[in-house]
Design an enzyme around this catalytic site. Structure first.
Site, PDB file in Angstrom:
ATOM      1  N   ARG A 337      46.736  30.523  41.082  1.00  0.00           N
ATOM      2  CA  ARG A 337      46.588  31.617  40.109  1.00  0.00           C
ATOM      3  C   ARG A 337      46.941  32.937  40.775  1.00  0.00           C
ATOM      4  NH1 ARG A 337      41.328  32.711  36.245  1.00  0.00           N
ATOM      5  NH2 ARG A 337      40.226  32.670  38.236  1.00  0.00           N
ATOM      6  N   GLU A 428      43.091  34.061  27.304  1.00  0.00           N
ATOM      7  CA  GLU A 428      41.786  34.688  27.531  1.00  0.00           C
ATOM      8  C   GLU A 428      41.739  36.138  27.055  1.00  0.00           C
ATOM      9  OE1 GLU A 428      41.033  34.562  31.737  1.00  0.00           O
ATOM     10  OE2 GLU A 428      42.998  35.349  32.239  1.00  0.00           O
ATOM     11  N   ASP A 456      36.334  35.653  30.002  1.00  0.00           N
ATOM     12  CA  ASP A 456      37.171  36.840  29.847  1.00  0.00           C
ATOM     13  C   ASP A 456      37.443  37.121  28.381  1.00  0.00           C
ATOM     14  OD1 ASP A 456      38.217  38.643  31.891  1.00  0.00           O
ATOM     15  OD2 ASP A 456      38.820  36.842  32.955  1.00  0.00           O
ATOM     16  N   ASP A 627      31.856  35.516  38.436  1.00  0.00           N
ATOM     17  CA  ASP A 627      33.106  36.107  38.879  1.00  0.00           C
ATOM     18  C   ASP A 627      33.375  37.329  38.010  1.00  0.00           C
ATOM     19  OD1 ASP A 627      34.071  35.143  36.468  1.00  0.00           O
ATOM     20  OD2 ASP A 627      35.455  33.700  37.336  1.00  0.00           O
TER      21      ASP A 627
END
Length: 721
Positions: A337, A428, A456, A627
């Site tokens: 990613r 997202e 997200d 996160d």
């Protein structure tokens, strides 16, 4: 001042330049001058486009904010407005993706997907090697197995607990690999006779598998195999047999373990699960990815007083049923990613400005993958010559098209085959969700992945409608109609666009790494929803979640879903506004405490320690994986309630200070931890956490990165140069 090397318009931090020159370029077939010249040209050409796309985000959000301030929400009028401003686009004609050279783990297999911070070499290796894992260990060490009746974990091996583990595992074998008669629990011997699995039961009868084709191989002798290899829904399970082992001695058939094919794929992450704000930290992640692709990454760890060197696992080899040998892939197929389009990074300056980090990642990470793309490494990741980049936080098809252009330019700059760099589209952001089919169309010959990043996505949902009304309590957001439509439509659109058999359709993370019993009870919903992969936080989670993919045939489930009508766009566009705001003072305080404690617990580790993803105790001391996505939800939620007068600034400040003391107590045993409550006014982490709330409305899309990066750079003494 950062030491820099000048190459044309590029002023490159020496740490990054040295890494590229001394580690990345050698063996790549590229010379330094050509690489940096091409790098500079891509940056010069594409940076203005990147800026324009970010400006469009801001322009659309400003128009939406203004509309909400001037209009009472009504869905029909809202949809018409979104169409008028170009937020909601006409849907493209039907199409099928045409992506080629995709490895079977992505195209054909359904299974768990690990996500790990690529800055941490130990985690990288653990995840890469999590293709195979012990079911006995996963069950024994976690709460799937009750500690009642004398089955406590304890310090040494507890045979009472071990018996429960074995009973559970044998029941699973009976469910997925049933015998023609009898139970695996009554097996006294496994053998191979005439290319079939022969199982002797304790009453002396001999039987075989109810579905003989599930037996695909073995190791050892036919009469006394050491391994029996079974296959269902494309995934292997190995019955490990050793009557002399500690566990095998207690088993009628000498079975010592069940080894499951677990993390079929892994996302090595440069984004939400890492803190990488400068060249030093970016190089740590880049170096680990290079080591993974070359097969050379190693990490020494201390275990039980001894030094253990971890490295990438080799492929497994089994005897097949036609007299030869078959290799089973020993490692999880790895995706990487990259960061999104928003952030810049001081690792490289162009005409005095920081480079866009997404452009930098696209020009560096494929260079690091050259050995794998060209198949010059021994431990191959892709056998198809492809690199898989997951691209997060894109808003709509224009931004997906920009990522495709960026990857094309990277291939050209590096001399890589066209379309060897594939794209995973993270669904997202709201503008992507409502235009998902168009987004996939913009990358139809490179798409290998879509997923629902619900955390997200929730943060963006709140921010997009920030000016309209207060939202429901955070936990209730999950019950709103928009999220059901979001999850449903992602799979339905993916199937309609031909992803089945060519690309992954994924679901999100299990956030409680210690609550494996709950995960096992609930996460079967993901394959049942038609998802071919779903995120797990640990190798243990991967082993346990793998059980679901034996119990659910995802392809068959997807075939059923193709005939069902997807949920409506109207549901997707219905924000999670609270119908009433008559919460009690206690309810409001509880919501504030929960949000603020989570924000502080995560931010202090991010800013002070550079830890981008970790298990953070919540207000009830339950460890949750946090996160930047979870941080985005919490900070935007408080910002929304503050904006609409549900809470006051004074309330929020008081709760932040009170929660900071609790977070300090929770981290009291960490020698590297610096308490926040010692001086709220000068503590950089506390001030960053506060800013995430009080400046939350003005943050681009509600993202947390700008404030977090600024705080960590300040802590590290960076002042710009």
């Amino acid at each position: 001042m950062t030491a820099r090397i000048q190459k044309g318009k590029l002023a490159i931090a020496k740490e990054l330049y040295d890494f590229i020159e001394n580690e990345a370029l050698p063996g790549s077939g590229l010379d330094s001058e050509t690489y940096w010249k091409n790098f500079e040209q891509v940056v010069v050409d594409l940076s203005p486009k990147n800026k324009a796309l970010l400006a469009k985000r801001d322009e659309l959000q400003a128009k939406i904010d203004e509309w909400h301030r001037n209009n009472k929400f009504e869905l029909g009028a809202y949809k018409a407005f979104l169409t008028e401003i170009g937020y909601l686009l006409p849907e493209v004609e039907d199409f099928q993706i045409t992506t080629e050279n995709v490895d079977e783990e992505i195209a054909l297999l359904a299974g768990p997907q690990l996500v790990v911070p690529v800055r941490n070499a130990r985690y990288c290796l653990n995840a890469a090697n999590a293709r195979w894992g012990s079911l006995y260990d996963a069950l024994y060490g976690f709460d799937v197995i009750s500690e009642e009746g004398g089955a406590e974990k304890g310090k040494g091996y507890n045979p009472v607990r071990g018996a429960k583990v074995i009973e559970f595992a044998k029941n699973f074998l009976n469910e997925v690999f049933p015998l023609a008669q009898g139970s695996h629990a009554d097996a006294t011997k496994y053998a191979i006779e005439q290319n079939k699995l022969a199982v002797t039961l304790k009453d002396g009868t001999k039987t075989g598998l109810a579905h003989e084709a599930q037996f695909v191989g073995f190791n050892g002798e036919e009469a006394n195999p050491s391994e029996v290899v079974l296959l269902s829904n494309g995934l292997h399970i190995i019955i490990e047999i050793d009557a002399n082992s500690t566990i095998g001695q207690t088993d009628l058939a000498g079975v010592k373990d069940l080894t499951l094919e677990a993390a079929v794929t892994t996302i090595q992450d440069l984004e939400d699960s890492v803190a990488a704000v400068d060249a030093e930290e970016k190089v740590e992640g880049y170096r680990n990815w290079l080591g993974l692709m070359k097969g050379t990454l190693q990490e020494s760890i201390e275990k039980n007083g001894k030094t253990v060197v971890r490295a990438l696992s080799k492929d497994r080899e089994i005897k097949n049923l036609i007299g030869g040998k078959t290799k089973l892939h020993g490692r999880s197929l790895m995706l990487l990613r990259n960061v999104g389009h928003l952030m810049t990074n001081p690792a490289i300056l162009v005409d005095g400005e920081e480079i866009f980090e997404g452009i930098m990642d696209a020009l560096v990470t494929p260079l690091l993958s050259v050995a794998d793309i060209r198949s010059t490494n021994e431990n191959k990741n892709s056998r198809k010559g492809s690199m898989y980049i997951v691209k997060p936080k894109m808003h709509g098809p224009e931004e997906v098209a920009f990522a495709v252009e960026l990857f094309e330019r990277a291939e050209q700059a590096l001399g890589l085959p066209a379309k060897s760099v594939k794209i995973g589209i993270m669904d997202e952001e709201r503008r992507t969700s409502v235009n998902l089919k168009n987004c996939i169309a913009a990358a139809k010959d490179r798409t290998i992945f879509i997923n629902t990043g619900f955390m997200d996505r929730t943060g963006d949902e709140i921010h997009t409608s920030m000016e309209a009304a207060p939202v429901v309590r955070k936990e209730a957001v999950k019950t709103q109609k928009w999220i059901a439509a979001y999850e449903n439509r992602n799979v339905a659109i993916g199937l309609k666009c031909g992803l089945q058999g060519k690309a992954q359709i994924g679901k999100g993370m299990w956030p409680k790494p210690d609550s494996m019993k709950d995960m096992l009870a609930t996460k079967a919903a993901h394959p049942n929803a038609g998802a071919s992969c779903a995120w797990v936080p640990s190798p243990t989670g991967a082993v346990l979640h793998a059980m679901h993919y034996h119990q659910v045939n995802v392809k068959a489930r997807q075939d059923q879903l193709k005939a069902e009508e997807m949920l409506s766009l109207d549901d997707l566009l219905t924000p999670p506004f609270a119908p009433e705001t008559n919460w009690s003072a206690e309810e409001i305080n509880n919501e504030l405490e929960n949000n603020c404690q989570g924000i502080l617990g995560y931010v202090v580790r991010w800013v002070d320690l550079g830890v981008g993803c970790s298990k953070v105790p919540d207000i009830n001391n339950v460890g949750l994986m946090e996160d930047r996505a979870t941080l985005r939800i919490s900070s935007q939620h408080v910002a929304n309630w503050l904006r609409h007068g549900i809470v006051t600034r004074e309330q929020v400040e008081e709760v932040l200070k009170r929660m900071a003391k609790i977070v300090d107590e929770q981290n009291a045993n960490d020698p590297l931890y610096k308490p926040m409550a010692a001086d709220f006014e000068t503590n950089i982490a506390f001030q960053a956490a506060s800013d995430l709330i009080f400046k939350g409305c003005e943050q681009p899309s509600g993202y947390t990165e700008p404030l977090l990066h600024a705080a960590r750079l300040k802590l590290k003494g960076y002042t710009g140069d």
